[in-house]
Design an enzyme around this catalytic site. Structure first.
Site: not given
Length: 441
Positions: A416, A412
């Site tokens: 995204d 992450h």
């Protein structure tokens, strides 16, 4: 005087200083040919075979299976000799290596003084030195233990299996001489606890034996463990899921699999469809194909995809280079070849290096759903699962379709959630409408 040639651990990589000894393909006393594989060694990346540096008799194996050795360390030796006439020599036909320092014309050792480099002989077969050490520890007779080695050899594994099965008992002692006078009565000896070898620890319970076997963690498993912990500690991992209707791909595969196999000599599987679909998805969402390098993000315009394969030593991930340029047949052929090499423990470190993305198919083992772990420094891994018929809604109707859950675990820090979800949607759209692979839409 015959020459003695050492067998040493070769250099197998710039950063590798220690290896683990795997299976010895030859035993002490065997005659070997120059260049013939002697032993498998396992590094933190792959398994490698060490060939014989010369023709002769294998002697003095100093590192047994599962033990560790440093690069450059001697693990055995070979007494240079010509191949015996009438066979391949060695203990496989009843012969054994001549003792070091003796010439070929030296007399054969007698039964009371066996050659140090030759395995002992008992019960019609040969007892390997490692097996003899365990026999001595447990006061066992070799004739008590079934031998499974080639040529009737008794291996260390045979003795350990015999002990684990609770069948160990002291070898029969020689009958004592007749006493000249009645022996004084003695109190019964207190029961003693027989200690097991380091390889096996046994605990006596009312219900019988419960055993534990202690084995060193393999180099490959240690590396896998280290990298998985590294991924968990350094990356912000998150997993997203989707499901795919496999009916269109299954129909194409069923229709063309025979013609495909006849033309290309390899079976048409599902992995080639997913590999090509992954290429398209990585092109749409390049962050999933990127990596973090310091304070920079490195985006790649090529797709080197690792394919997780179950090998003889565990799960390995060989890499298909430039999948965007490969045909379906080249993908399937490369995977089949890597699977063969993995099964024989013959993958090279270069086969496992690099990779920009990974596909892991747990479905072949029956997995319904999982969260795969990213292989650092990669930023994503696609998990495939088993195909099951499930009821789904189509055009307001409930129908049965062969469905597969897919999972994308991603870092992450660089990917995204929107990109991760879009990536899986792109995979789903391509697999459910395979014409996209050829029309590039």
């Amino acid at each position: 005087m015959s020459d003695i040639i050492p067998v040493e651990v070769p250099t197998v990589g710039e950063s590798i200083s220690e290896v683990q000894i795997g299976n010895w393909l030859k035993q002490e006393g065997d005659w070997v040919k120059s260049g013939e594989d002697l032993v498998e060694i396992e590094t933190e990346k792959a398994s490698v075979q060490i060939p014989a540096p010369a023709s002769g008799y294998l002697q003095s194996i100093t590192k047994q299976s599962d033990e560790f050795a440093e690069v450059g360390q001697q693990i055995a030796s070979i007494q240079v000799a010509e191949q015996p006439a009438g066979g391949d020599g060695g203990s496989s036909n009843g012969g054994s290596a001549p003792a070091a320092g003796n010439t070929a014309s030296a007399p054969a050792p007698t039964a009371s003084a066996p050659a140090p480099s030759s395995p002992a002989k008992s019960g019609g077969g040969f007892v390997m030195p490692a097996a003899q050490r365990v026999l001595d520890e447990h006061k066992l007779d070799a004739s008590q233990v079934p031998a499974t080695g080639p040529g009737g050899r008794l291996l260390k594994e045979d003795v350990l299996a015999y002990i684990r099965n609770g069948s160990s008992r002291p070898a029969p002692a020689a009958p004592p001489a007749a006493p000249t006078a009645p022996a004084a009565p003695t109190a019964p000896a207190a029961p003693t606890q027989q200690m097991s070898s380091p390889e096996t620890a046994s605990l006596m319970t009312s219900g019988g034996y419960r055993s534990e076997e202690v084995k060193p963690m393999s180099m490959l498993r240690r590396t896998i463990a280290s990298r998985l912990v590294q991924a968990q500690q350094t990356a912000a991992l998150l997993t997203t899921f989707n499901e795919i209707n496999m009916a269109p791909v299954m129909a194409i595969r069923s229709k063309y699999k025979d013609a495909f196999a006849k033309k290309h000599g390899v079976k048409l599987g599902f992995m080639s469809f997913f590999a090509k679909a992954t290429v398209e998805a990585l092109r749409r969402y390049p962050a999933v194909n990127a990596e973090i390098r310091g304070d920079s993000m490195v985006y790649r315009n090529y797709q080197d995809i690792g394919i997780a394969i179950g090998g003889g030593k565990g799960l390995v991930v060989p890499v298909l280079r430039n999948v965007e340029r490969m045909s379906f047949a080249e993908v399937e052929g490369s995977i089949a070849e890597y699977a063969r090499l993995a099964g024989e423990n013959r993958l090279q470190p270069s086969d496992l290096m690099g990779g920009t993305f990974t596909i892991s198919n747990g479905g072949i083992y029956g997995s319904l759903l999982s969260t795969p772990i990213v292989n650092p420094p990669q930023s994503g891994i696609l998990g495939l699962h088993s195909i099951q018929e499930r009821p789904v809604a189509e055009d307001g109707q409930v129908v049965i379709r062969p469905m597969m859950y897919v999972a994308l675990t991603y870092d992450h820090r660089i990917v995204d959630g929107r990109e991760a979800v879009g990536f899986l949607v792109a995979i789903k759209e391509t697999i459910e409408d395979p014409a996209r692979l050829f029309l590039e839409v």
